[in-house]
Design an enzyme around this catalytic site. Sequence first.
Site, short mmCIF file in Angstrom:
data_model
loop_
_atom_site.label_atom_id
_atom_site.label_comp_id
_atom_site.label_asym_id
_atom_site.label_seq_id
_atom_site.Cartn_x
_atom_site.Cartn_y
_atom_site.Cartn_z
CG ASP A 114 -0.75 1.72 -3.66
OD1 ASP A 114 -0.22 2.61 -2.99
OD2 ASP A 114 -1.85 1.21 -3.36
CG ASP A 130 -5.42 2.07 2.04
OD1 ASP A 130 -4.91 1.05 1.55
OD2 ASP A 130 -4.91 3.21 1.94
CG ASP A 141 -4.13 3.55 -2.08
OD1 ASP A 141 -3.75 2.39 -1.85
OD2 ASP A 141 -3.73 4.54 -1.44
CG ASP A 187 -1.77 1.24 1.30
OD1 ASP A 187 -2.54 1.49 0.36
OD2 ASP A 187 -1.65 1.97 2.31
#
Length: 415
Positions: free
Chosen positions: A130, A152, A148, A127
Amino acid sequence: MLENLMAWLTGNLSPSARIWTALAPAIIACAYFIGGLLLFCIRCAFKGIPRDEETLKRGSTVLVGFFLRHYFFWVIQPLWAVILRSGLPANALSMLSGLLGISSGVAVAAGRFALGGWLFLFAGILDVMDGRIARERKEANPAGAALDSVLDRYVDSAMLMGLAWYYRGTWVLLPALLALLGSSLVPYVRAKGEGLGVNVRDGAMQRLERVLFMGAGTALSPILEAVFWPEEKHPMHWLAVVGLVFVAVMSNVTALSRFRNLVKALAPKRQEARSGKAILGLNALAGALATAVDFALVLALVEWVGMMPAWATVLGCGLGAVVNYSINRVLTFKSNGAVARQLARYSVVSGTSALLNAGGVALLTLHPQLAYALGWWLVRGVVYFAWNLPLQRDYVFNNEAPADDDLLEQRPHAA
């Protein structure tokens, strides 16, 4: 060999196997990161700390400072370089991070804490990368940022839901639910603030900290269980519990801190006679003195005059209310508003406060496992900070609020 592999896949592990499934990845990771830390310190001694621009923009926290953040992004450069050269799209990394994170929740729900913890940690590393990959390749766009951010939330929720499922029959379920609440509110308050033009990124428990404490605590917890409680069929995994409770407390503290700063930044500015801490202290002092006077009068009327306790309590509450009102009017808020209007509003606030306190205590008594005294204090604190103090400041003793008659005069008359 095949039997060992099947035992690992099904989770039917011996105590020693439980230790090694947790410890083997930890040994490899610790060797890499500890060796990297030594090299990083040597590098800093000669050339200074390598500055990571994104880390400087994001800031640091009390739990994970700038030094550790710069070190982390320096030590993962080899993995970063491999991923960058592979040509994998940033969205693919986001999806892989999401899949690993959701898998971690499934694993811990089944009691596979070592597997779930390492999956969660690796999902966190992906994470981090990216967004950097997208910006490095000039591919960053709102769609990728939304993907994203949403993934999360799924990753955090999946991990905490897995822990809640595992601990569903124990008291740890409550910290798991509180952590789920706090982990959702921390990014929400930040996003809400950004939408309203206010930057609220403060707080000690941000996503990096949540990933580290929950992931490491969960991944390493089977070691303690295998050493001290090897025969437990449903071990507590105390290291994971400690990390979970810490995240539950600190994430909600962070969310409340951000919420307070957001409201403070958006609320109309008003001139206070004194600081918020002074108001809080004097208001609490007024409440304590009023309670003492209330109790003293009841005691005197019952013991010396012989009055019935019920009637003595009514008179004591009345005197306590007068003392509380007087101190708050003269000392706490230094109000000069109309007394009659303030007394009427004070009565409304006091009456509703009594109902809220009584109702809250009644609800908590539906859960006999919660101590009555603890529930009483919990309800009192929540009602005081959420209802009594704000309304006394902004509704009862607010000098800036025009009187009701003034408001009527300001309204246009119908033709």
